[in-house]
Design a protein around this motif. Structure first.
Motif, mmCIF file in Angstrom:
data_model
loop_
_atom_site.group_PDB
_atom_site.id
_atom_site.type_symbol
_atom_site.label_atom_id
_atom_site.label_comp_id
_atom_site.label_asym_id
_atom_site.label_seq_id
_atom_site.Cartn_x
_atom_site.Cartn_y
_atom_site.Cartn_z
ATOM 1 N N THR A 223 2.775 -2.319 -7.134
ATOM 2 C CA THR A 223 3.643 -3.400 -7.601
ATOM 3 C C THR A 223 5.047 -2.767 -7.174
ATOM 4 O O THR A 223 5.484 -1.542 -7.743
ATOM 5 C CB THR A 223 3.642 -3.548 -8.966
ATOM 6 O OG1 THR A 223 2.229 -4.026 -9.188
ATOM 7 C CG2 THR A 223 4.689 -4.876 -9.347
ATOM 8 N N PRO A 224 5.890 -3.604 -6.384
ATOM 9 C CA PRO A 224 7.194 -3.031 -5.940
ATOM 10 C C PRO A 224 8.089 -3.104 -7.336
ATOM 11 O O PRO A 224 8.154 -4.236 -7.941
ATOM 12 C CB PRO A 224 7.637 -3.680 -4.806
ATOM 13 C CG PRO A 224 6.460 -4.768 -4.318
ATOM 14 C CD PRO A 224 5.537 -4.557 -5.624
ATOM 15 N N MET A 225 8.833 -2.115 -7.494
ATOM 16 C CA MET A 225 9.876 -2.183 -8.444
ATOM 17 C C MET A 225 11.214 -1.737 -7.745
ATOM 18 O O MET A 225 11.790 -0.624 -7.648
ATOM 19 C CB MET A 225 9.730 -0.965 -9.443
ATOM 20 C CG MET A 225 8.441 -1.452 -10.063
ATOM 21 S SD MET A 225 8.215 -0.045 -11.566
ATOM 22 C CE MET A 225 8.249 1.517 -10.836
ATOM 23 N N GLY A 226 11.943 -2.784 -7.162
ATOM 24 C CA GLY A 226 13.122 -2.393 -6.314
ATOM 25 C C GLY A 226 12.647 -1.359 -4.890
ATOM 26 O O GLY A 226 11.654 -1.801 -4.530
ATOM 27 N N PRO A 227 13.100 -0.279 -4.886
ATOM 28 C CA PRO A 227 12.783 0.498 -3.731
ATOM 29 C C PRO A 227 11.718 1.449 -4.142
ATOM 30 O O PRO A 227 11.200 2.186 -3.370
ATOM 31 C CB PRO A 227 14.073 1.387 -3.329
ATOM 32 C CG PRO A 227 14.953 1.433 -4.845
ATOM 33 C CD PRO A 227 14.396 0.049 -5.350
ATOM 34 N N ASN A 228 11.211 1.387 -5.468
ATOM 35 C CA ASN A 228 10.289 1.996 -6.049
ATOM 36 C C ASN A 228 8.923 1.382 -6.032
ATOM 37 O O ASN A 228 8.797 0.130 -5.829
ATOM 38 C CB ASN A 228 10.503 2.684 -7.659
ATOM 39 C CG ASN A 228 11.846 3.247 -7.452
ATOM 40 O OD1 ASN A 228 12.266 4.256 -6.952
ATOM 41 N ND2 ASN A 228 12.682 2.722 -8.571
ATOM 42 N N GLY A 229 7.801 2.136 -6.611
ATOM 43 C CA GLY A 229 6.531 1.428 -6.609
ATOM 44 C C GLY A 229 5.733 1.911 -7.792
ATOM 45 O O GLY A 229 5.857 3.210 -8.191
ATOM 46 N N LEU A 230 4.895 1.046 -8.489
ATOM 47 C CA LEU A 230 4.068 1.550 -9.444
ATOM 48 C C LEU A 230 2.556 0.960 -9.184
ATOM 49 O O LEU A 230 2.333 -0.368 -8.878
ATOM 50 C CB LEU A 230 4.517 0.917 -10.874
ATOM 51 C CG LEU A 230 3.747 1.292 -12.114
ATOM 52 C CD1 LEU A 230 3.620 2.559 -12.442
ATOM 53 C CD2 LEU A 230 4.311 0.295 -13.245
ATOM 54 N N ALA A 231 1.623 1.902 -9.356
ATOM 55 C CA ALA A 231 0.355 1.431 -8.979
ATOM 56 C C ALA A 231 -0.444 1.781 -10.312
ATOM 57 O O ALA A 231 -0.717 3.010 -10.857
ATOM 58 C CB ALA A 231 -0.309 2.117 -7.645
ATOM 59 N N THR B 236 0.746 -1.308 -0.117
ATOM 60 C CA THR B 236 -0.181 0.004 0.108
ATOM 61 C C THR B 236 1.066 1.334 -0.140
ATOM 62 O O THR B 236 0.203 2.276 -0.300
ATOM 63 C CB THR B 236 -0.766 0.123 1.227
ATOM 64 O OG1 THR B 236 0.075 -0.200 2.422
ATOM 65 C CG2 THR B 236 -1.771 -1.092 1.152
ATOM 66 N N ASN B 237 2.302 1.207 0.434
ATOM 67 C CA ASN B 237 2.869 2.350 0.299
ATOM 68 C C ASN B 237 4.239 1.824 0.375
ATOM 69 O O ASN B 237 5.061 1.654 1.681
ATOM 70 C CB ASN B 237 2.773 3.129 1.707
ATOM 71 C CG ASN B 237 3.522 4.678 1.436
ATOM 72 O OD1 ASN B 237 3.326 4.988 0.263
ATOM 73 N ND2 ASN B 237 3.610 5.108 2.588
ATOM 74 N N PRO B 238 4.942 1.813 -0.839
ATOM 75 C CA PRO B 238 6.344 1.251 -0.980
ATOM 76 C C PRO B 238 7.362 2.102 -0.727
ATOM 77 O O PRO B 238 8.571 1.841 -0.412
ATOM 78 C CB PRO B 238 6.351 0.614 -2.318
ATOM 79 C CG PRO B 238 5.595 1.586 -3.044
ATOM 80 C CD PRO B 238 4.376 1.800 -2.304
ATOM 81 N N VAL B 239 7.397 3.324 -0.969
ATOM 82 C CA VAL B 239 8.424 4.554 -0.697
ATOM 83 C C VAL B 239 8.067 5.315 0.649
ATOM 84 O O VAL B 239 6.923 5.893 0.639
ATOM 85 C CB VAL B 239 8.451 5.479 -1.780
ATOM 86 C CG1 VAL B 239 9.433 6.447 -1.670
ATOM 87 C CG2 VAL B 239 8.679 4.578 -3.223
ATOM 88 N N PRO B 240 8.934 4.995 1.520
ATOM 89 C CA PRO B 240 8.826 5.938 2.690
ATOM 90 C C PRO B 240 8.584 7.289 2.750
ATOM 91 O O PRO B 240 9.398 7.866 1.664
ATOM 92 C CB PRO B 240 9.994 5.084 3.506
ATOM 93 C CG PRO B 240 10.521 4.071 2.917
ATOM 94 C CD PRO B 240 10.128 4.025 1.719
ATOM 95 N N ASN B 241 8.133 7.872 3.488
ATOM 96 C CA ASN B 241 7.842 9.269 3.347
ATOM 97 C C ASN B 241 7.245 10.073 2.323
ATOM 98 O O ASN B 241 7.420 11.415 2.035
ATOM 99 C CB ASN B 241 9.451 9.914 3.390
ATOM 100 C CG ASN B 241 10.382 9.797 4.659
ATOM 101 O OD1 ASN B 241 9.891 9.423 5.968
ATOM 102 N ND2 ASN B 241 11.532 9.472 4.578
ATOM 103 N N LEU B 242 6.362 9.197 1.553
ATOM 104 C CA LEU B 242 5.544 9.773 0.606
ATOM 105 C C LEU B 242 3.994 9.257 1.198
ATOM 106 O O LEU B 242 3.757 8.592 1.575
ATOM 107 C CB LEU B 242 5.513 9.093 -0.680
ATOM 108 C CG LEU B 242 6.621 9.525 -1.743
ATOM 109 C CD1 LEU B 242 6.509 8.695 -2.865
ATOM 110 C CD2 LEU B 242 6.430 11.069 -2.026
ATOM 111 N N PRO B 243 3.360 10.319 1.241
ATOM 112 C CA PRO B 243 1.959 9.982 1.708
ATOM 113 C C PRO B 243 1.081 9.188 0.903
ATOM 114 O O PRO B 243 1.093 9.048 -0.356
ATOM 115 C CB PRO B 243 1.290 11.536 1.827
ATOM 116 C CG PRO B 243 1.857 12.328 0.812
ATOM 117 C CD PRO B 243 3.402 11.727 0.601
#
Length: 187
Positions: free
Chosen positions: A39-47, A6-13
């Motif tokens: 969908t996790p992409m390494g330390p990133n995320g795509l929704a 639900t939130n793969p990148v810390p510090n992003l709302p």
């Protein structure tokens, strides 16, 4: 669904998504607000925040909502690599791209017209011809089937990009004799 976050990148709302429709008396209402799944992409995320299977979209009896919720409840449509979410080929797509500090996507192109808007942070776009642009909140790029890669310009702060992805007719890429096709490069 265990690989979705639900939130793969810390510090992003987290994103809040509300799907609006009509009730049985024709009044406007909120149909649903399911959690955003990345969908996790390494330390990133795509929704894929929303998608319709066709253009123009068929909204009668909420068939678009039903189609989207049934496909997103299990997993986004993925390409052969689990980190690549492929746009719905004949419909519309709303994508959220979260980039960790220093994060980047892979070089890619799709058979689509994309409206990509930076909403948080600073994002660089590199094209296969060597051009770079840097986007701040509100800045945007209109991708017309071009090969490109996204970078978070910051090594300390996360960034977010919103993309509206629409199908386009394949065309011959100038100077190549090749018809536009979807491509994903590994580096």
């Amino acid at each position: 669904m265990s690989d979705l976050l639900t939130n793969p990148v810390p510090n992003l709302p987290p994103n809040k998504r509300y799907i609006a429709t009509h009730d049985g008396s024709g009044k406007s209402i909120i149909h649903s607000s399911p959690p955003q799944l990345y969908t996790p992409m390494g330390p990133n995320g795509l929704a894929r925040s929303y998608a319709t299977p066709t253009m123009p979209a068929h909204l009668t009896n909420n068939v678009d909502v039903t189609s989207y919720l049934s496909s997103s409840s299990s997993s986004p449509t993925t390409h052969t690599t689990p980190t690549i979410v492929t746009p719905t080929p004949s419909g519309s797509n709303l994508l959220i791209v979260d980039l960790a500090p220093g994060g980047m996507s892979h070089m890619h192109r799709t058979v689509t017209l994309d409206y990509s808007i930076c909403v948080i942070g600073r994002i660089k776009m590199e094209m296969d011809g060597g051009a770079f642009v840097e986007l701040g909140p509100g800045d945007h790029v209109i991708q017309r089937g071009t090969m490109h890669k996204w970078y978070n310009a910051s090594q300390t702060e996360p960034a977010r990009l919103i993309g509206v992805i629409l199908p386009c007719e394949p065309f011959e890429i100038p100077g190549t004799g090749k018809l536009l096709t979807e491509e994903h490069l590994s580096t």
